[in-house]
Design a protein around this motif. Structure first.
Motif: not given
Length: 222
Positions: A153-158, A161, A197, A213
């Protein structure tokens, strides 16, 4: 691309095929190893000729590109296939990806995009044509094709996003900067990190990833 990529083309339109072959034969890092006019001929050629990548039309007489792709990948799962498509062939593009193709190009793609697709697919990346419509992106997301399923799972900052959403809405870096009060250069830096990413190469790849996603909803693109 450091070594020569062995490439084969399949298309029943001789003028298009010859033009593409001429352009590719002028590239130092590409070795054109054969041309076929339909899927059956393509399969026969590959019995005796080794290729790294096949670029094949979707609709061909005798045997189409989707059927040929399924047969070829059963015989050689390492073969990389790029679909060549017309504007109105979204269903076939999705079928082609589900069959195992690594990417697709519209037939009016320019030289730079064709070479980029070959390079990316050779490096085992998925290539989405720049002119991917919102409709096609949505169809890909709903299909069985999922290049992301084995990735963590890849996370993104606000902030990322927010920029992803605006990229999906086809805002330029300049327009994004004006909308969220950042310089164009800062936005371009964020965009580069977002693409890295996601492991995609253009806005079309961002749209497919974002839909797959749940970073953006399909209705937001309409």
């Amino acid at each position: 691309m450091n070594q020569q990529i062995r490439l084969m083309i399949a298309d029943d339109h001789e003028i298009f095929r010859d033009g593409l072959a001429l352009m590719l034969s002028r590239q130092d890092d590409i070795q054109l190893v054969g041309q076929a006019s339909n899927g059956r001929e393509l399969i026969e050629l590959l019995e005796n000729t080794q290729a790294d990548i096949v670029m094949t039309d979707l609709k061909m007489p005798g045997m189409d590109g989707v059927t040929a792709t399924r047969i070829l990948l059963q015989k050689d799962p390492a073969l990389k296939i790029i679909a060549l498509s017309m504007f109105d062939e979204e269903d076939l593009i999705v079928e082609m990806l589900e069959a195992g193709a690594k990417g697709y190009l519209l037939k009016n793609a320019d030289k730079q995009e064709i070479l980029e697709a070959i390079s990316q697919v050779y490096d085992d990346n998925i290539f989405y044509c720049r002119q991917t419509s919102a409709k096609l992106a949505s169809m890909i997301v709903k299909s069985r094709f999922d290049p992301y399923k084995e990735k963590e799972r890849i996370t993104f900052t606000d902030r990322e996003k927010e920029i992803i959403r605006l990229i999906c809405l086809q805002y330029t870096a300049q327009q994004i900067g004006e909308k969220i009060f950042l310089s164009k250069r800062t936005v371009e830096g964020h965009r580069t990190r977002i693409l890295e990413k996601m492991n995609v190469k253009n806005a079309a790849g961002v749209v497919v990833f974002a839909l797959k996603n749940n970073l953006i909803k399909e209705e937001d693109l309409l």
